[in-house]
Scaffold this motif. Structure first.
Motif, short mmCIF file in Angstrom:
data_model
loop_
_atom_site.label_atom_id
_atom_site.label_comp_id
_atom_site.label_asym_id
_atom_site.label_seq_id
_atom_site.Cartn_x
_atom_site.Cartn_y
_atom_site.Cartn_z
N ALA A 143 0.87 -1.28 0.11
CA ALA A 143 -0.01 0.26 0.00
C ALA A 143 0.93 1.35 0.06
O ALA A 143 1.80 1.20 0.81
CB ALA A 143 -0.81 0.04 1.23
N LYS A 145 -1.09 4.30 -0.28
CA LYS A 145 -2.21 5.29 0.28
C LYS A 145 -3.11 4.34 0.61
O LYS A 145 -3.78 3.32 0.30
CB LYS A 145 -2.51 6.01 -0.94
CG LYS A 145 -3.44 7.13 -0.50
CD LYS A 145 -3.81 7.90 -1.79
CE LYS A 145 -4.64 9.26 -1.08
NZ LYS A 145 -5.15 10.06 -2.30
N LYS A 154 -10.10 2.06 1.10
CA LYS A 154 -9.45 2.22 -0.22
C LYS A 154 -8.09 2.33 -0.45
O LYS A 154 -7.45 3.06 0.23
CB LYS A 154 -10.07 3.74 -0.71
CG LYS A 154 -9.90 3.99 -2.20
CD LYS A 154 -10.30 5.37 -2.77
CE LYS A 154 -9.86 5.62 -4.14
NZ LYS A 154 -10.65 7.12 -4.48
N THR A 156 -4.41 2.23 -2.44
CA THR A 156 -3.53 2.39 -3.62
C THR A 156 -2.40 1.44 -3.38
O THR A 156 -1.73 1.71 -2.39
CB THR A 156 -3.13 3.77 -3.90
OG1 THR A 156 -4.29 4.75 -3.88
CG2 THR A 156 -2.35 3.96 -5.15
N ARG A 157 -2.20 0.62 -4.41
CA ARG A 157 -1.12 -0.39 -4.22
C ARG A 157 0.02 -0.33 -5.31
O ARG A 157 -0.31 0.13 -6.43
CB ARG A 157 -1.57 -1.79 -4.48
CG ARG A 157 -2.84 -2.23 -3.44
CD ARG A 157 -3.14 -3.73 -3.95
NE ARG A 157 -2.12 -4.53 -3.78
CZ ARG A 157 -1.63 -5.42 -4.88
NH1 ARG A 157 -2.41 -5.24 -5.86
NH2 ARG A 157 -0.82 -6.41 -4.52
N LEU A 163 0.28 1.86 -10.38
CA LEU A 163 -0.50 1.90 -9.38
C LEU A 163 -1.76 1.14 -9.61
O LEU A 163 -2.67 1.36 -10.73
CB LEU A 163 -0.80 3.06 -8.89
CG LEU A 163 0.46 4.17 -8.53
CD1 LEU A 163 0.05 5.64 -7.87
CD2 LEU A 163 1.27 3.40 -7.35
N GLN A 164 -2.39 0.46 -8.53
CA GLN A 164 -3.49 -0.01 -8.48
C GLN A 164 -4.54 0.34 -7.41
O GLN A 164 -4.09 0.22 -6.29
CB GLN A 164 -3.55 -1.65 -8.39
CG GLN A 164 -4.91 -2.67 -8.52
CD GLN A 164 -4.81 -4.00 -8.47
OE1 GLN A 164 -4.40 -4.47 -7.29
NE2 GLN A 164 -5.04 -4.53 -8.97
N THR A 165 -5.52 0.58 -7.70
CA THR A 165 -6.60 1.10 -6.40
C THR A 165 -7.70 -0.13 -6.40
O THR A 165 -8.41 -0.36 -7.12
CB THR A 165 -7.17 2.50 -6.87
OG1 THR A 165 -6.21 3.65 -6.95
CG2 THR A 165 -8.10 2.81 -5.62
N ARG A 167 -10.79 -1.64 -3.36
CA ARG A 167 -11.85 -1.04 -2.24
C ARG A 167 -12.12 -2.49 -1.53
O ARG A 167 -12.44 -3.54 -1.95
CB ARG A 167 -13.17 -0.48 -2.76
CG ARG A 167 -14.14 -0.05 -1.70
CD ARG A 167 -15.17 0.81 -2.39
NE ARG A 167 -15.98 1.50 -1.45
CZ ARG A 167 -17.10 1.18 -1.21
NH1 ARG A 167 -17.71 -0.10 -1.82
NH2 ARG A 167 -18.05 1.63 -0.22
#
Length: 249
Positions: A143, A145, A154, A156-157, A163-165, A167
């Motif tokens: 992570a 974020k 939520k 962000t990876r 980047l991948q977000t 949930r």
């Protein structure tokens, strides 16, 4: 929401590692130990969530020798509320760590677990994923974020392609990457306050987890020394060496 943050005592990242003469492992005699840097990031994120009113309590847990209490105390000086030390004099592998943490989770009932993506001593990068599997919880690794929206997270990876977000519905597990935050320095007043914060100590065998190692280290060796570089007279010779000797172009 209660946040649980596992922390690990490791060799300080500034220390030059020495391998034992017989190759049986790393020489830890008179070596400075400190908290795993990724775990510092996890504590910082948990404390920030508490300061923002998103969490009610931050609990630290560490598995290791008696000296690991000082690692917990460092986290308490950063703002965590209390600590749990599970005593084990022998090293504990990631699967056993995950099983011990599962027992702690069942006792504490946190809504979120934040831990470092890996420890800098063994670099296994396994505990978070194993714990999520044992608990059946949603997880987001690496992570950079983290946002809390009620019962959802939520995240962000950082992935190979950018980047991948994602949930997640809580309860959930998040493992931290380097760019999630910058851990704070503990101030003297907070260091003094941390001395009064409680740390509960328990023996690892009370949890009924098999701590026997499943991996055997055959030999530990230092990395090979860096070879001396060579000078080239022009760009053409550089390109030639890269293509014909190094094979990188």
């Amino acid at each position: 929401m209660k946040i649980l943050v596992p922390v690990k005592r490791v060799v300080d990242f500034n220390v030059q590692i020495r391998v034992k003469g017989d190759g049986s492992g790393v020489d830890l005699a008179r070596v400075k130990m400190s908290m795993n840097p990724f775990d510092e990031i996890a504590i910082e994120e948990a404390v920030r969530l508490q300061e923002a009113g998103k969490a009610t309590e931050v609990v630290l847990v560490s598995i290791g020798p008696a000296e690991a209490a000082e690692t917990i105390r460092t986290g308490l000086s950063m703002g965590a509320d209390r600590g749990i030390l599970i005593r084990s004099e022998a090293p504990v592998e990631p699967l056993a760590v995950a099983k011990l943490l599962r027992a702690v989770v069942e006792e504490e009932g946190p809504g979120l677990i934040i831990l470092g993506k890996q420890a800098i001593d063994d670099d296994s990068n396994q505990t978070g994923q194993m714990l999520a599997a044992l608990l059946g919880w949603a997880q987001a690794t690496f992570a950079s974020k983290l946002e809390v929206d009620g019962a959802y997270f939520k995240v962000t990876r950082e992935v190979d392609g950018g980047l991948q977000t994602v949930r997640l519905k809580g309860p959930a597990i998040v493992t931290t990457d380097l760019r999630l935050n910058e851990p704070r320095y503990a101030t003297l007043p907070n260091i003094m306050k941390a001395k009064k914060k409680p740390i509960v100590e328990r023996a690892a065998d009370l949890y009924g987890v098999d701590l026997a190692p499943r991996l055997e280290v055959l030999r530990t060796t230092e990395p090979p020394g860096r070879k001396a570089g060579v000078k080239v007279k022009d760009v053409a010779e550089l390109v030639s060496k890269l293509r014909n000797e190094a094979g990188v172009i």
